[in-house]
Design a protein around this motif. Structure first.
Motif, PDB file in Angstrom:
ATOM      1  N   SER A 103       2.030   2.077  -3.297  1.00 22.71           N
ATOM      2  CA  SER A 103       0.941   2.244  -4.282  1.00 22.71           C
ATOM      3  C   SER A 103       0.793   1.045  -5.217  1.00 22.71           C
ATOM      4  N   HIS A 144       0.844  -1.206   0.000  1.00 28.30           N
ATOM      5  CA  HIS A 144       0.000   0.000   0.000  1.00 28.30           C
ATOM      6  C   HIS A 144       0.881   1.258   0.000  1.00 28.30           C
ATOM      7  N   GLN A 178      -1.348  -2.177  -6.014  1.00 28.83           N
ATOM      8  CA  GLN A 178      -2.659  -2.746  -5.687  1.00 28.83           C
ATOM      9  C   GLN A 178      -2.724  -4.172  -6.194  1.00 28.83           C
TER      10      GLN A 178
END
Ligand code: NAP
Length: 435
Positions: free
Chosen positions: A392, A389, A394
């Motif tokens: 960034s 996370h 996902q």
């Protein structure tokens, strides 16, 4: 609780997870990490699209992927999004099941010419691996050479030789089926540097060459030792040789426009061409007393517009992981690389054996792993999530894969099991639509 990260979601990864669930029951949590948002590795991107029965093993892996103790963490590239050392600090055990995706190269003059293609790339292209979708193999030529006498060489030849009607109900991707349907190829040479006794083909794969709609096998009778010697072969090889002898005795079917020539005793020495492949120069070989290749000194030039090398694979080297350059594998001792860091499947033993060999391998590794005390406290999944996370990243989960799976099935050609999604933005579109 023992936290295990398995890197790679092909057969070796899934069998290792299955074995760990059986061995550790509720005392284990497993993250299966893959760089793609789709699981199953070689089953999806390596096994030939017209061999659907082999792909059915994915149903067994699905039972593992949907187990509450297992998470699929797709679209995460180890080495880019998270390092091996980081994973080792988060999990008690990190198992590298990364396969052997790199083509071995011939190492001869001209092997970098446009039109020389590794089988990994060619297979990845017709199987819809995202990294191979732009390959565009030159199918405008009349003759192709495929180097190697293993099942991968046969897979490549068969896919080149089949008609669109023969492939339509497979899960070959449309971006390959369409150009293959317009292909000009009418002569496919499978080049073996040794003879029929040394070929690594299996019976089913050789037999299929005799059952193609528009293609016929051609084998030279003079390439065989005297028939009495066949009795000394191991059963599987004896049957393969018997099929090859049958092809040689029958001769190529003159009614069929495409020939698959099994050219034994031919070793590539040079690929010819200026801006693309135009021919391959071959040494005519023979065998010495120990079955090793010797060069007779005779040379032949075979005009071809594409060369596919199917001569084996190498594992990707990874930062912080010892690598054996000579064998193209991770350096390991029976699957152990370092305390808490393991490898399994092709990454451990090289690109050999059947899908089932990876089951034996995965179970053997887990036996060793559970016999080893886990080091210290490790946080496992939640810490990986926080780290990804913060970067960034996902990840795709197993439900995302099921959504991709459903979308692929829904858009399949009539009769085909699926039309694979290959473009990253299309994966994102399907995954983002989650409710
Ligand atoms: P393989 O069976 O090891 O065959 C590699 C071939 O490349 C051998 O014939 C080898 O000849 C030849 N070769 C190696 N270096 C060469 C060079 N420099 N010049 C010329 N020839 C060279 O490998 P594979 O076909 O890549 O298959 C990998 C594994 O996947 C195998 O276990 C295979 O059975 C399995 N597989 C199974 C299926 C199936 O069951 N349907 C389908 C595909 C793959 P030498 O013997 O002389 O070294």
């Amino acid at each position: 609780m023992r936290h295990i990260a398995i890197v790679g979601s092909g057969p070796a990864g899934f069998y290792t997870a299955e074995a760990a669930l059986k061995a550790l029951g509720d005392a284990v949590r497993i993250d299966i990490i893959d760089q793609l948002p789709t699981p199953y590795g070689l089953i999806r991107a390596g096994v030939a699209p017209d061999h659907q029965s082999i792909k059915a093993v994915a149903r067994r892996y699905e039972a593992v992927g949907t187990d509450r103790r297992v998470r699929f963490v797709g679209g995460v590239e180890v080495g880019r999004d998270v390092g091996i050392a980081e994973l080792c600090s988060l999990y008690h055990d990190v198992v590298l099941a990364t396969g052997a995706p790199q083509d071995r190269t011939l190492g001869i003059e001209g092997d970098d010419l446009p039109g020389v293609i590794g089988s990994s790339a060619f297979v990845g292209w017709y199987n819809g691996h995202p990294s191979c979708r732009d390959l565009a193999p030159p199918l405008d030529c009349r003759a192709v050479a495929i180097v190697g006498n293993g099942n991968v060489a046969i897979d490549c030849a068969r896919i080149l030789a089949k008609t669109v009607a023969e492939l339509r109900e497979s899960d070959i991707v449309n971006h390959a089926l369409d150009p293959l349907g317009r292909s000009a190829v009418e002569k496919i040479h499978i080049l073996g540097r040794r003879g029929p006794y040394q070929a690594s083909f299996t019976l089913k794969e050789v037999g299929e060459l005799g059952e193609l709609l528009r293609a016929t096998p051609a084998v030279r009778p003079q390439d065989f030792p005297p028939e009495e010697a066949d009795s000394g072969l191991e059963t599987g090889q004896r049957r393969v040789v018997a099929t090859l002898r049958r092809f040689a005795a029958a001769g190529p079917d003159p009614e069929k426009p495409v020939t698959i020539a099994l050219d034994f005793f031919r070793r590539p020495v040079r690929v010819l061409g200026t801006d693309r492949v135009t021919a391959i120069e071959l040494a005519v070989t023979a065998l010495d007393d120990r079955g090793q290749v010797v060069d007779t000194g005779e040379r032949l030039v075979l005009p071809v517009g594409m060369v596919i090398t199917a001569i084996g694979y190498r594992t990707n080297a990874m930062p912080d992981v010892p690598f054996d350059e000579a064998s193209g594998r991770l350096r390991n001792d029976g699957g152990c690389i370092a305390p808490g860091l393991w490898c399994v499947g092709w990454a451990r033993r090289g690109p050999t054996g059947t899908i089932g060999t990876n089951r034996t391998d995965g179970y053997a590794l887990v036996e060793r792993l559970v016999a080893t005390a886990a080091n210290g406290d490790r946080p496992g999944a939640s810490a990986l999530d926080r780290l990804l996370h913060a970067r960034s990243v996902q990840p795709a989960c197993f439900e995302d894969w099921k959504r991709i799976d459903a979308a692929e099935v829904a858009r399949a050609r009539p009769g085909a099991p699926r039309e694979k999604i290959v473009a990253p933005d299309e994966f994102r579109r399907v995954v983002v639509q989650k409710g």
